[in-house]
Design a protein around this motif. Structure first.
Motif, PDB file in Angstrom:
ATOM      1  N   MET A  42      30.745  10.506  46.621  1.00 19.73           N
ATOM      2  CA  MET A  42      32.019  10.286  47.325  1.00 19.73           C
ATOM      3  C   MET A  42      32.654   8.966  46.897  1.00 19.73           C
ATOM      4  N   ALA A  43      31.851   7.904  46.806  1.00 21.29           N
ATOM      5  CA  ALA A  43      32.385   6.597  46.435  1.00 21.29           C
ATOM      6  C   ALA A  43      32.969   6.608  45.028  1.00 21.29           C
ATOM      7  N   LEU A  44      32.291   7.284  44.103  1.00 23.58           N
ATOM      8  CA  LEU A  44      32.779   7.325  42.722  1.00 23.58           C
ATOM      9  C   LEU A  44      34.034   8.178  42.599  1.00 23.58           C
ATOM     10  N   ALA A  45      34.139   9.233  43.388  1.00 19.10           N
ATOM     11  CA  ALA A  45      35.374  10.030  43.384  1.00 19.10           C
ATOM     12  C   ALA A  45      36.545   9.188  43.876  1.00 19.10           C
ATOM     13  N   ILE A  46      36.329   8.413  44.937  1.00 19.99           N
ATOM     14  CA  ILE A  46      37.384   7.532  45.441  1.00 19.99           C
ATOM     15  C   ILE A  46      37.764   6.511  44.377  1.00 19.99           C
TER      16      ILE A  46
END
Length: 567
Positions: A42-46
């Protein structure tokens, strides 16, 4: 052309033997890595400018496909930090649709590399280039997290690093206390927890602490930005915060929104614009996946199939964008955790995807409470680990100056411009410096008869030289130019090339030029000690035996006898 073996990693697993103990190891490793992958995805997608569910979809779709068709038993694939600097500009320029289409094109390129058996070519990328651009990527990712770490509000999101720094400095007076406290608490847990309880993933504890602290601060009147406030989805006409608790659906990438919010128009011009970044994605994906496989091999004593791994990565990146997944590649940290947790086969990677599936279906509402500052703190630690700052400093102290120059050039260009330019310039610079070093190893020396026992009492009209080192385009002209500087009394030149391992077309052309000059001045040339391979190459180039002009001798004594017979 034979195809890379399908299911290479599974074949390796069966050859090594599989038991109930192996299955228990895969189950435990898959569960552990799945828990690690959820917040990272999730963090890398953001970080690349898309909604967090796209990172989860990447793990859900790409990871099992890569495990099924790939060439490493232990690689865990998904979104990785290395791609942030490439994918974020694509998202800003072409939107989510352009990003997914670019990933699909990169998948096709990776499949082509696998079919062409290009896996071993990645080994020729110099280490300073790899270390330089990974350190640069770490710096860029860390800079991108400052905004959410302190809850800053930026007027825009520029694509150039120096402009980003300028805006961050201007926004510093607007630091939010709540976000900053959450970020500091999460960083403290991420730094200290692995020393206390190494068996429990520290980032899971950090995010839990961050979420609880965020709720307490909200009740105390300090606002904290959360994932639910930043992202939302619509279901049956109703908008909900966070990420959708449902499986991804199929959609062609060009049917998704571009940067202007409208669906893309698939065209040759669009594909042309995306080909360069797609090639960069494919190259970086290949490098990172194969480096990851090498690390896993070192930890386990196994041996991966590089071409099958490229094929698997290509299939994963070809299919994942059709279901909303962004670029995937093998992640070194997650793969290492997979090995340490007891994985024995690619089944662990499939189980880790199943854990992410469960999180999407049952835990999605809880993700809305995750503070953005906590996710930024997690990515800041990822960036620090990726940059390998202590190792970079150590390398700068001990490496040769040429390698230091390459490393600093790649690092600087990655930070200030982009990784594609950095790798291209780094490779060219490393190649140029290597050619220079190799040319310095090649020299031509005279062989005076009174100091060389193989050439006793040579007459004055016979000179002898020896060339040591490879004769290629970087050294040939310099090495052979010595042969042109002759006294008028010289009639025969003996050239010992027994220490020449190879010569290229530039060397052949230079040697032909020397022979042309010798014919005009009535000077003969005897090549001594040439290997069978070199003699064949010389004769194919038209340098045939000619009495009084050109001859081949097996050694220096034979060359001396021929020289005396000629004149």
């Amino acid at each position: 052309m034979s195809l890379p073996p399908l299911f290479a990693a599974w074949r390796q697993t069966l050859r090594a033997g599989y038991s109930w103990a192996s299955l228990r190891g895969d189950l435990g490793a898959g569960l552990t890595v799945g828990i690690i992958a959820i917040p990272l995805a999730m963090a890398l997608a953001i970080a690349v400018g898309v909604a967090p569910q796209h990172g989860l979809y990447t793990v859900l779709i790409a990871a099992p496909l890569i495990a099924l068709f790939g060439g490493s038993r232990f690689n865990i694939s998904g979104p990785t930090a290395a791609f942030v600097v490439i994918l974020l500009p694509i998202t800003q320029q072409f939107g989510i649709g352009g990003l997914l289409l670019c990933t699909l094109l990169a998948g096709l390129i990776l499949i082509a590399l696998g079919l062409l058996r290009a896996g071993r070519l990645i080994e020729f990328i110099p280490y300073p280039v790899t270390l330089g651009f990974t350190a640069g990527i770490g710096i860029v990712i860390a800079t991108l997290q400052i905004k959410d770490l302190f809850g800053l509000q930026l007027a825009s999101q520029p694509s150039h690093y120096l402009e980003q720094l300028e805006l961050l400095v201007q926004a510093l007076p607007g630091i939010q206390l709540g976000d900053s406290l959450v970020a500091l608490a999460c960083l403290a847990v991420l730094l200290l927890w692995p020393r206390w309880v190494p068996r429990v993933p520290g980032h899971l504890v950090a995010l839990t602490v961050g979420a609880l602290l965020g709720l307490l601060l909200e009740r105390g009147g300090l606002p904290v930005a959360t994932l639910g406030e930043r992202f939302s989805y619509s279901l049956d006409g109703v908008t909900h915060p966070g990420i959708p608790p449902m499986l991804p659906t199929f959609a062609w990438p060009w049917q998704l929104p571009g940067a202007d919010g409208q669906p893309l128009t698939l065209s040759f011009e669009l594909i042309r614009q995306l080909l360069a970044p797609a090639f960069a994605i494919a190259m970086l994906g290949a490098i990172e996946s194969l480096l990851c496989a090498v690390v896993a091999d070192g930890m386990t004593g196994s041996k991966h199939d590089p071409n099958a791994e490229l094929l698997g990565q290509g299939i994963g990146n070809l299919v994942a964008p059709l279901f909303g997944g962004i670029t995937a590649t093998a992640a070194i940290a997650r793969s290492a955790a997979n090995v340490r947790a007891g994985a024995c086969s690619p089944l662990a990677a499939i189980i880790h995807a199943a854990v992410v599936l469960g999180a999407i279906l049952f835990l999605a509402p809880l993700f809305s409470y995750l503070p953005m500052a906590a996710l930024a703190a997690l990515l800041l630690m990822v960036a620090w680990n990726m940059s390998e700052a202590p190792h970079v400093v150590h390398t700068l102290r001990i490496a040769p100056r040429n390698d230091v120059l390459v490393l600093l050039t790649c690092l600087s260009l990655t930070v200030l411009f982009d990784m594609v330019l950095a790798v291209g310039v780094g490779l060219l610079l490393a190649a140029g410096l290597f050619i220079k070093r190799m040319s310095e190893l090649t020299d031509t020396t005279s062989l005076p008869w009174h100091t060389h026992q193989a050439l006793p009492a040579l007459p004055e009209h016979v000179l002898a030289y020896a060339i040591r080192g490879p004769l290629f385009f970087g050294a040939a002209e310099k090495a052979l130019s010595v042969l042109r500087r002759l006294d008028p009394q010289v009639k025969v030149v003996i050239l010992d090339i027994s220490a020449v391992p190879m010569l290229d077309m530039t060397a052949l052309a230079a040697l032909q030029s020397v022979l042309h000059d010798y014919r005009k001045h009535g000077v003969g040339l005897i090549l001594s000690g040439a290997s069978a391979q070199l003699r064949l190459k010389l004769r194919r180039a038209g340098l045939q035996r000619e009495h009084g002009q050109l001859a081949y001798a097996r050694d220096l004594p034979r060359a001396r006898s021929m020289a005396l017979d000629w004149r």
